[in-house]
Design a protein around this motif. Structure first.
Motif, mmCIF file in Angstrom:
data_model
loop_
_atom_site.group_PDB
_atom_site.id
_atom_site.type_symbol
_atom_site.label_atom_id
_atom_site.label_comp_id
_atom_site.label_asym_id
_atom_site.label_seq_id
_atom_site.Cartn_x
_atom_site.Cartn_y
_atom_site.Cartn_z
ATOM 1 N N SER A 1 -113.252 3.209 -88.767
ATOM 2 C CA SER A 1 -112.295 2.102 -88.937
ATOM 3 C C SER A 1 -110.923 2.455 -88.356
ATOM 4 C CB SER A 1 -112.153 1.717 -90.407
ATOM 5 O OG SER A 1 -111.341 0.554 -90.492
ATOM 6 N N SER A 2 -110.787 2.169 -87.071
ATOM 7 C CA SER A 2 -109.562 2.546 -86.374
ATOM 8 C C SER A 2 -108.354 1.778 -86.912
ATOM 9 C CB SER A 2 -109.722 2.307 -84.875
ATOM 10 O OG SER A 2 -109.938 0.948 -84.614
ATOM 11 N N TRP A 3 -108.544 0.517 -87.288
ATOM 12 C CA TRP A 3 -107.388 -0.239 -87.783
ATOM 13 C C TRP A 3 -106.948 0.280 -89.136
ATOM 14 C CZ3 TRP A 3 -104.689 -2.404 -84.283
ATOM 15 C CH2 TRP A 3 -105.283 -2.972 -83.169
ATOM 16 N N LEU B 1 -118.088 -0.773 -93.819
ATOM 17 C CA LEU B 1 -118.212 -1.775 -92.748
ATOM 18 C C LEU B 1 -119.674 -1.994 -92.396
ATOM 19 C CD1 LEU B 1 -115.416 -0.395 -90.399
ATOM 20 C CD2 LEU B 1 -115.355 -2.612 -91.570
ATOM 21 N N PHE C 1 -120.131 -6.143 -97.389
ATOM 22 C CA PHE C 1 -118.743 -6.000 -96.923
ATOM 23 C C PHE C 1 -117.947 -7.299 -97.061
ATOM 24 C CE2 PHE C 1 -115.467 -6.386 -93.661
ATOM 25 C CZ PHE C 1 -114.665 -5.303 -93.978
ATOM 26 N N ARG D 1 -110.936 -8.818 -93.182
ATOM 27 C CA ARG D 1 -110.884 -7.556 -92.436
ATOM 28 C C ARG D 1 -110.079 -6.520 -93.191
ATOM 29 N NH1 ARG D 1 -111.106 -8.743 -86.088
ATOM 30 N NH2 ARG D 1 -113.117 -9.753 -86.253
ATOM 31 N N VAL D 2 -110.362 -5.281 -92.880
ATOM 32 C CA VAL D 2 -109.539 -4.176 -93.367
ATOM 33 C C VAL D 2 -108.697 -3.663 -92.205
ATOM 34 C CG1 VAL D 2 -111.004 -3.456 -95.267
ATOM 35 C CG2 VAL D 2 -111.512 -2.598 -92.967
ATOM 36 N N PRO D 3 -107.539 -3.080 -92.484
ATOM 37 C CA PRO D 3 -106.964 -2.707 -93.772
ATOM 38 C C PRO D 3 -106.254 -3.858 -94.473
ATOM 39 C CG PRO D 3 -105.449 -2.113 -92.032
ATOM 40 C CD PRO D 3 -106.673 -2.661 -91.353
ATOM 41 N N TRP E 1 -102.466 -8.057 -95.081
ATOM 42 C CA TRP E 1 -103.796 -7.908 -94.500
ATOM 43 C C TRP E 1 -103.846 -7.547 -93.018
ATOM 44 C CZ3 TRP E 1 -101.629 -12.560 -95.933
ATOM 45 C CH2 TRP E 1 -101.414 -13.457 -94.908
ATOM 46 N N ASP E 2 -102.825 -6.994 -92.464
ATOM 47 C CA ASP E 2 -102.880 -6.656 -91.042
ATOM 48 C C ASP E 2 -102.186 -5.313 -90.841
ATOM 49 O OD1 ASP E 2 -103.157 -7.878 -88.060
ATOM 50 O OD2 ASP E 2 -101.330 -6.689 -88.280
ATOM 51 N N SER E 3 -102.750 -4.491 -89.958
ATOM 52 C CA SER E 3 -102.244 -3.122 -89.822
ATOM 53 C C SER E 3 -100.757 -3.074 -89.477
ATOM 54 C CB SER E 3 -103.063 -2.364 -88.780
ATOM 55 O OG SER E 3 -103.013 -3.021 -87.532
ATOM 56 N N HIS F 1 -101.408 -3.057 -80.550
ATOM 57 C CA HIS F 1 -101.981 -4.001 -81.512
ATOM 58 C C HIS F 1 -102.667 -5.177 -80.820
ATOM 59 C CE1 HIS F 1 -101.586 -6.969 -84.948
ATOM 60 N NE2 HIS F 1 -102.138 -5.935 -85.532
HETATM 61 N N1 LIG Z 1 -105.709 -7.210 -86.379
HETATM 62 C C1 LIG Z 1 -106.334 -6.578 -87.517
HETATM 63 C C2 LIG Z 1 -107.713 -6.068 -87.132
HETATM 64 C C3 LIG Z 1 -108.489 -5.537 -88.301
HETATM 65 C C4 LIG Z 1 -109.958 -5.276 -87.968
HETATM 66 O O1 LIG Z 1 -110.509 -5.789 -86.972
HETATM 67 N N2 LIG Z 1 -110.628 -4.508 -88.835
HETATM 68 C C5 LIG Z 1 -112.036 -4.207 -88.700
HETATM 69 C C6 LIG Z 1 -112.330 -2.759 -89.104
HETATM 70 S S1 LIG Z 1 -111.544 -1.551 -88.103
HETATM 71 C C7 LIG Z 1 -112.828 -5.042 -89.683
HETATM 72 O O2 LIG Z 1 -112.396 -5.292 -90.789
HETATM 73 N N3 LIG Z 1 -114.027 -5.451 -89.291
HETATM 74 C C8 LIG Z 1 -114.922 -6.102 -90.177
HETATM 75 C C9 LIG Z 1 -115.455 -7.388 -89.660
HETATM 76 O O3 LIG Z 1 -114.928 -7.893 -88.659
HETATM 77 O O4 LIG Z 1 -116.413 -7.874 -90.278
HETATM 78 C C10 LIG Z 1 -105.403 -5.461 -88.016
HETATM 79 O O5 LIG Z 1 -104.564 -5.020 -87.217
HETATM 80 O O6 LIG Z 1 -105.463 -5.065 -89.183
#
Ligand SMILES: N[C@@H](CCC(=O)N[C@@H](CS)C(=O)NCC(=O)O)C(=O)O
Length: 222
Positions: A14-16, A38, A43, A55-57, A67-69, A103
């Motif tokens: 989970s890079s974000w 994930l 999830f 989405r996380v984080p 809810w956004d990094s 980003h």
């Molecule tokens: N723009 C968002 C992107 C967050 C994102 O894409 N997170 C991914 C994990 S690294 C996620 O939650 N994916 C789950 C999904 O899409 O179901 C941020 O910066 O927080």
């Protein structure tokens, strides 16, 4: 118990999630972690408890959920009295542009080099969009290091949100090789992944057992 809680995904993938986690650690803010897995059937329902964006984080501070990094990074910096961005205004403006470019950009690198902290020796075809992403990162890191290297080892001398935003990229070069980076950018990437402040995340990634197959690309063949 810490007032702040960071909802994250798998440490390995989970890079974000890693970005705000790294900055919170560097700022010395106390927080607990809530890890969701994930790419599992549970999830969506699990993350929906915290964020309608799915989405996380997500950073929880009492009733507040962020809810956004990048928004989490800004909030963390405010909690820390503005630390987390360079003190000097023009450096701070450039650091914000650097963080925002990560980003919103580098789609080819994000898609073609999925973060996989545990993996080494992976190789994937160098498409033209991927080559362009790597060239841009090389130019950006080299320029930052030349301008600010005298003030410390990070992109803007002292640690900032720009370093947190690019940390998953440094891990990608460890996994897929750092061809295309010049010496300053290579040295920066090597130092970023060896940062002792983020070592607990790396240990947690190495201890995880889940495998997300679509992120496991580039294995050596034969
Ligand atoms: N723009 C968002 C992107 C967050 C994102 O894409 N997170 C991914 C994990 S690294 C996620 O939650 N994916 C789950 C999904 O899409 O179901 C941020 O910066 O927080």
């Amino acid at each position: 118990m810490a007032a702040l809680s960071l909802v994250i995904g798998n440490y390995n993938y989970s890079s974000w999630s890693l970005r705000p986690w790294a900055l919170l650690r560097h700022l010395g803010l106390e927080f607990s972690e809530r890890r969701l897995t994930l790419d599992t059937p549970g999830f969506a329902a699990a993350v929906a408890q915290y964020s309608a964006a799915g989405r996380v984080p997500v950073l929880l501070d009492g009733e507040l959920a962020i809810w956004d990094s990048l928004a989490i990074i800004e909030y963390a910096s405010e909690l820390a009295g503005g630390r987390g961005w360079p003190a000097e205004r023009s450096a701070r403006a450039v650091a914000r542009a650097v963080a925002a470019e990560m980003h919103s950009g580098f789609a080819a690198l994000r898609n073609e080099y999925p973060m996989n902290i545990r993996a080494r020796g992976r190789r994937v075809p160098l498409t033209e969009p991927l080559r362009q992403s790597i060239a841009r990162i090389d130019a950006l890191w080299t320029d930052c290091r030349r301008r600010h290297g005298a003030a410390g080892p990070w992109l803007f001398g002292t640690y900032s949100a720009a370093d947190a935003m690019f940390l998953p990229v440094a891990f990608r070069f460890q996994t897929y090789g750092s061809d295309g980076l010049g010496p300053e950018a290579r040295a920066y990437a090597a130092a970023a992944v060896a940062d002792p402040v983020i070592a607990p995340w790396v240990r947690a990634a190495e201890a995880e057992t889940e495998v997300i197959e679509y992120s496991e690309i580039g294995r050596p063949t034969g």
